[in-house]
Scaffold this active site. Structure first.
Site, PDB file in Angstrom:
ATOM      1  N   HIS A 218       0.831  -1.213   0.000  1.00  0.00           N
ATOM      2  CA  HIS A 218       0.000   0.000   0.000  1.00  0.00           C
ATOM      3  C   HIS A 218       0.868   1.267   0.000  1.00  0.00           C
ATOM      4  CE1 HIS A 218      -2.963   3.011   1.182  1.00  0.00           C
ATOM      5  NE2 HIS A 218      -3.864   2.162   0.706  1.00  0.00           N
TER       6      HIS A 218
ATOM      7  N   GLU B 103      -3.498   1.009  -7.556  1.00  0.00           N
ATOM      8  CA  GLU B 103      -3.859   2.205  -6.784  1.00  0.00           C
ATOM      9  C   GLU B 103      -2.795   3.281  -6.997  1.00  0.00           C
ATOM     10  OE1 GLU B 103      -6.449   1.284  -3.194  1.00  0.00           O
ATOM     11  OE2 GLU B 103      -4.417   0.865  -2.539  1.00  0.00           O
TER      12      GLU B 103
HETATM   13  P1  PGA Z   1      -9.268   6.212  -0.594  1.00  0.00           P
HETATM   14  O1  PGA Z   1      -8.274   5.056  -0.135  1.00  0.00           O
HETATM   15  O2  PGA Z   1     -10.395   5.560  -1.329  1.00  0.00           O
HETATM   16  O3  PGA Z   1      -9.709   6.886   0.654  1.00  0.00           O
HETATM   17  O4  PGA Z   1      -8.496   7.113  -1.528  1.00  0.00           O
HETATM   18  C1  PGA Z   1      -7.993   3.999  -0.991  1.00  0.00           C
HETATM   19  C2  PGA Z   1      -6.913   3.131  -0.401  1.00  0.00           C
HETATM   20  O5  PGA Z   1      -6.071   3.614   0.339  1.00  0.00           O
HETATM   21  O6  PGA Z   1      -6.887   1.925  -0.675  1.00  0.00           O
END
Ligand code: PGA
Length: 252
Positions: free
Chosen positions: A106, A171
């Site tokens: 992450h 992401e």
């Molecule tokens: P967010 O977080 O939707 O609040 O941007 C996504 C994540 O950290 O997986």
């Protein structure tokens, strides 16, 4: 779920329905976490669902999800097996508490100094403990890297190998959290399509980063997407259900 998506998923034995997950980070306390776990565990079987809980709430979350399809994961594990590593949590101990998976890679862990090498070791420890993995990859700035760098990250962290139950989340680091910016859907589409074509149809590939009620349906219906990985926009029973209804095409 739109017909095109359903038929796409039916063809794929490892991705049998829409995937919806949320990383709770360190944002929710015990009561809020358990309320959300109980709510999501009580939903019908029309989606695959996962919650990535804060470590202290693992045992109670697993108990609350028992007997449902909801999968409970944690936000990382030690790169070590067991030993004198103060403050670390071993994958085998997480497994013994009933967790289903470990999330690695992450952006917020990268910001705290974790490396791809550390993520690769965590994946190894998780697999030794018979846990699944949810691997996150992303680029630091919009347009910073081309999609092939995402594939390189996947190979470095997970050896490019995904097993049944594993999840890969694209992401973009710059799209995550309060300070993040929503990524344009065509930008997401181009990268998801490239990652999908490199890794194949069997990988559960989801998108995360400022997913919200306004954009979730469009993102979930992209050809390369198996579902959405949501942060703050899913952190209550009502918010979760709002997202899920839109992703499933039950609400506009
Ligand atoms: P967010 O977080 O939707 O609040 O941007 C996504 C994540 O950290 O997986």
């Amino acid at each position: 779920m739109p017909t095109t998506e359903r038929s796409k998923l039916v063809c794929n034995p490892l991705v049998d329905s829409l995937w919806i997950g949320s990383n709770l980070k360190m944002a929710l306390g015990r009561g809020e976490t358990l309320r959300l776990v109980q709510h999501v565990a009580g939903l019908d079987d029309g989606a695959q669902r996962a919650l990535v809980v804060s470590m202290p709430f693992l045992g109670e979350s697993v108990a609350a999800a028992q007997g449902s399809g909801l999968r409970i994961g944690v936000q990382g594990c030690s790169t070590h097996d067991r030993g004198a590593y103060t403050g670390e949590v071993a994958a085998q101990d997480v497994a013994s508490m009933g967790a289903d998976f470990v999330m690695v890679g992450h952006a917020e862990r990268v910001a705290l100094g974790e490396s791809l090498e550390s993520f690769a070791h965590q994946v190894q420890r998780a697999r030794e403990a018979h846990l699944k993995v949810l691997v996150c990859v992303g680029e630091e700035a919009q347009g910073d890297h081309d999609s092939d760098d995402l594939i390189t990250q996947v190979r470095l962290i997970a050896g490019g190998q995904f097993r049944h139950g594993d999840v890969l989340a694209y992401e973009p680091y710059w799209a995550i959290g309060e300070a993040g910016r929503e990524a344009p859907v065509d930008y997401i589409d181009a990268r998801m399509t490239r990652v999908r074509s490199a890794l194949g149809e069997d990988v559960t590939l989801v998108y995360g980063g400022s997913v919200n009620e306004g954009n979730c349906a469009q993102i979930a219906s992209l050809d390369g997407a198996s579902g959405v990985f949501v942060g703050r926009a899913a952190w209550s029973p009502a918010k979760w259900s709002g997202i899920e209804a839109r992703v499933r095409g039950e609400s506009q």
